[in-house]
Design a protein around this motif. Structure first.
Motif, mmCIF file in Angstrom:
data_model
loop_
_atom_site.group_PDB
_atom_site.id
_atom_site.type_symbol
_atom_site.label_atom_id
_atom_site.label_comp_id
_atom_site.label_asym_id
_atom_site.label_seq_id
_atom_site.Cartn_x
_atom_site.Cartn_y
_atom_site.Cartn_z
ATOM 1 N N THR A 197 37.917 -30.216 0.286
ATOM 2 C CA THR A 197 36.305 -29.706 0.146
ATOM 3 C C THR A 197 36.388 -31.312 -1.031
ATOM 4 O O THR A 197 35.178 -31.304 -1.380
ATOM 5 N N ILE A 198 37.327 -31.774 -1.399
ATOM 6 C CA ILE A 198 37.582 -33.536 -2.201
ATOM 7 C C ILE A 198 38.142 -34.120 -1.256
ATOM 8 O O ILE A 198 38.861 -34.236 -0.884
ATOM 9 N N ALA A 199 37.321 -34.751 -1.196
ATOM 10 C CA ALA A 199 37.228 -36.913 -0.559
ATOM 11 C C ALA A 199 38.616 -36.912 -0.486
ATOM 12 O O ALA A 199 39.220 -37.290 -1.534
ATOM 13 N N GLY A 200 39.428 -36.509 0.509
ATOM 14 C CA GLY A 200 40.979 -37.064 0.937
ATOM 15 C C GLY A 200 41.539 -36.636 -0.183
ATOM 16 O O GLY A 200 43.081 -37.006 0.316
ATOM 17 N N ILE A 227 28.296 -33.571 3.426
ATOM 18 C CA ILE A 227 27.857 -34.868 4.126
ATOM 19 C C ILE A 227 27.927 -35.767 2.770
ATOM 20 O O ILE A 227 27.662 -36.748 3.680
ATOM 21 N N PRO A 228 26.699 -34.934 2.703
ATOM 22 C CA PRO A 228 25.758 -36.646 2.196
ATOM 23 C C PRO A 228 26.027 -37.117 1.551
ATOM 24 O O PRO A 228 26.493 -38.471 1.182
ATOM 25 N N GLY A 229 27.601 -36.157 -0.077
ATOM 26 C CA GLY A 229 27.639 -37.096 -0.682
ATOM 27 C C GLY A 229 28.909 -37.629 -0.076
ATOM 28 O O GLY A 229 29.593 -38.898 -1.170
ATOM 29 N N LEU A 230 28.931 -37.361 0.749
ATOM 30 C CA LEU A 230 30.347 -38.268 0.705
ATOM 31 C C LEU A 230 30.407 -39.371 2.151
ATOM 32 O O LEU A 230 30.988 -39.842 1.840
ATOM 33 N N GLN A 234 38.994 -42.848 4.911
ATOM 34 C CA GLN A 234 39.156 -42.353 6.472
ATOM 35 C C GLN A 234 38.718 -41.313 4.937
ATOM 36 O O GLN A 234 38.135 -39.781 5.427
ATOM 37 N N ALA A 235 39.531 -41.446 3.495
ATOM 38 C CA ALA A 235 38.947 -40.079 2.234
ATOM 39 C C ALA A 235 37.552 -40.006 2.705
ATOM 40 O O ALA A 235 37.473 -38.261 1.776
ATOM 41 N N TYR A 236 37.070 -41.017 3.229
ATOM 42 C CA TYR A 236 35.280 -40.647 2.356
ATOM 43 C C TYR A 236 34.007 -39.753 4.098
ATOM 44 O O TYR A 236 33.315 -40.156 4.527
ATOM 45 N N VAL A 237 35.898 -39.587 4.804
ATOM 46 C CA VAL A 237 34.454 -38.719 6.064
ATOM 47 C C VAL A 237 35.597 -36.661 5.989
ATOM 48 O O VAL A 237 36.541 -36.521 5.959
ATOM 49 N N PRO A 238 34.217 -36.120 6.386
ATOM 50 C CA PRO A 238 33.710 -35.432 5.982
ATOM 51 C C PRO A 238 34.994 -34.568 7.247
ATOM 52 O O PRO A 238 35.283 -34.661 7.993
ATOM 53 N N THR A 239 35.793 -33.997 6.091
ATOM 54 C CA THR A 239 37.626 -33.181 6.902
ATOM 55 C C THR A 239 37.329 -31.834 6.614
ATOM 56 O O THR A 239 37.550 -31.538 5.534
ATOM 57 N N PRO A 240 37.526 -30.809 7.608
ATOM 58 C CA PRO A 240 38.180 -29.835 7.256
ATOM 59 C C PRO A 240 38.700 -29.192 6.913
ATOM 60 O O PRO A 240 39.930 -29.817 6.614
ATOM 61 N N GLN A 291 42.956 -53.633 -8.324
ATOM 62 C CA GLN A 291 43.793 -53.656 -7.825
ATOM 63 C C GLN A 291 44.216 -52.506 -6.059
ATOM 64 O O GLN A 291 42.944 -52.207 -6.134
ATOM 65 N N PHE A 292 44.538 -52.335 -5.333
ATOM 66 C CA PHE A 292 44.717 -51.706 -4.237
ATOM 67 C C PHE A 292 45.523 -51.728 -3.442
ATOM 68 O O PHE A 292 46.284 -52.335 -2.633
ATOM 69 N N PHE A 293 46.356 -50.266 -3.621
ATOM 70 C CA PHE A 293 47.114 -49.385 -3.086
ATOM 71 C C PHE A 293 46.840 -48.114 -3.708
ATOM 72 O O PHE A 293 46.001 -47.314 -3.715
ATOM 73 N N GLY A 294 47.967 -47.248 -2.434
ATOM 74 C CA GLY A 294 47.564 -45.863 -2.807
ATOM 75 C C GLY A 294 47.212 -45.593 -1.604
ATOM 76 O O GLY A 294 46.678 -45.969 -0.416
ATOM 77 N N PRO A 295 47.098 -44.487 -1.431
ATOM 78 C CA PRO A 295 46.400 -43.343 -0.079
ATOM 79 C C PRO A 295 45.245 -43.509 0.126
ATOM 80 O O PRO A 295 44.007 -42.921 0.861
ATOM 81 N N SER A 296 44.960 -43.331 -1.236
ATOM 82 C CA SER A 296 43.083 -43.188 -1.356
ATOM 83 C C SER A 296 42.688 -43.807 -2.846
ATOM 84 O O SER A 296 43.874 -44.199 -3.885
ATOM 85 N N GLU A 297 41.697 -44.419 -4.015
ATOM 86 C CA GLU A 297 41.043 -45.315 -4.532
ATOM 87 C C GLU A 297 41.844 -44.658 -5.177
ATOM 88 O O GLU A 297 42.437 -44.765 -6.782
ATOM 89 N N SER A 298 41.064 -43.064 -5.800
ATOM 90 C CA SER A 298 41.364 -42.273 -6.566
ATOM 91 C C SER A 298 42.825 -41.961 -6.986
ATOM 92 O O SER A 298 43.426 -41.996 -7.552
ATOM 93 N N HIS A 299 43.800 -41.488 -5.710
ATOM 94 C CA HIS A 299 45.488 -41.808 -5.840
ATOM 95 C C HIS A 299 45.835 -43.222 -6.486
ATOM 96 O O HIS A 299 47.060 -42.476 -7.254
#
Length: 287
Positions: free
Chosen positions: A199-202, A127-130, A190-196, A66-74
């Protein structure tokens, strides 16, 4: 195996045990409920007096892609909500490791009425994890789309495995609109781009304050670049009154399992998870 249709896709699930609270156990990666190390933990929780829901999240195991939502976790949080609603099972304890921790946190934020307690471990961050997450979940798919279009998905190992586990997925993948699917993959990336402030992706940090249920975090290992100690401690500061306990496995357990696999040894990355059963049970049983 029981199947329920949720948001237009079939979700495979299983409930172990007959009594006690229902604990939803969610692993990480694109690993399903039968991936090595998951069921032994579930069985230990059942032996401790509780029921356990194991489920193949969308894009994992034998469930439909399935493919929908702002991120896969959402998307997975929305799917779990639909699954529990259909089963008339809730509220529940959410217990998740690695990607399953992320899915569980987002579920607790979006559907607080479904959750009584939250147990998290192997929380991915840094950063390495994301960057690793982007290559695990998205980049092979984006590369295949660019090279061969939708049919290129059939050459990607993770989607080949989903078809092997569930032949329905071949047609579900081929039915995707290339332009819309490309747009979705870039959004999920975009969820996996390190962002200020994330802390958690997306997931924006301020939303973690919406988790109001008792939360126990098994902190990351001191030598684990994918699930760093720092990330689990930061999350504990963002979730009100969250408590942190030391891991019941070695500080470098994750790295040692990866190296052992590289040497060809018969080792699974989730093998140590069974060691978390006592701390999960103690927390769940606490009044």
């Amino acid at each position: 195996m029981p199947v329920i249709d949720v948001n237009g896709g079939q979700v495979v699930y299983e409930i172990l045990g007959d009594t006690g609270q229902l604990i939803v156990l969610t692993p990480g990666g694109r690993f399903g409920k039968d991936y090595r190390g998951v069921r032994p933990l579930a069985e230990r929780l059942v032996a401790g007096g509780h029921r356990v829901l194991l489920w193949d999240r969308p894009n994992c195991g034998a469930s439909d892609v399935q493919f929908f939502g702002p991120s896969e976790s959402h998307m997975r949080a929305d799917t779990l909500h639909g699954l529990l609603t259909a089963l008339e099972s809730g509220p529940v304890v959410l217990a998740g490791g690695s990607g399953g921790a992320r899915d569980s946190m987002i579920t607790a934020i979006r559907y607080p009425e479904l959750v009584t307690k939250l147990v998290l471990w192997n929380i991915v961050g840094g950063i390495p994890g994301l960057f690793t997450l982007s290559w695990v979940y998205i980049m092979p798919t984006i590369s295949a789309l660019r090279a061969k279009g939708i049919e290129g998905l059939l050459t990607v190992p993770e989607w080949k495995q989903r078809i092997q586990d569930n032949p329905r997925n071949r047609e579900r993948l081929l039915a995707l609109d290339e332009a819309e699917f490309t747009r979705l993959t870039l959004r999920w990336l975009q969820a996996y781009v390190p962002t200020p402030g994330q802390t958690i992706a997306g997931l924006n940090d301020d939303l973690l304050a919406d988790i109001r249920v008792p939360t126990r975090i098994i902190r990351g290992g001191g030598n684990d670049p994918d699930h760093p100690r720092r990330t689990s401690l930061e999350v504990s500061c963002l979730i009100p009154d969250a408590e942190v306990v030391d891991p019941p496995w070695a500080e470098d357990a994750w790295e040692q399992s990866i190296k052992a696999q590289g040497r060809g040894e018969d080792v699974g990355i989730f093998d140590t998870w069974i060691l978390a059963a006592p701390t999960i049970l103690e927390f769940v049983d606490r009044a």
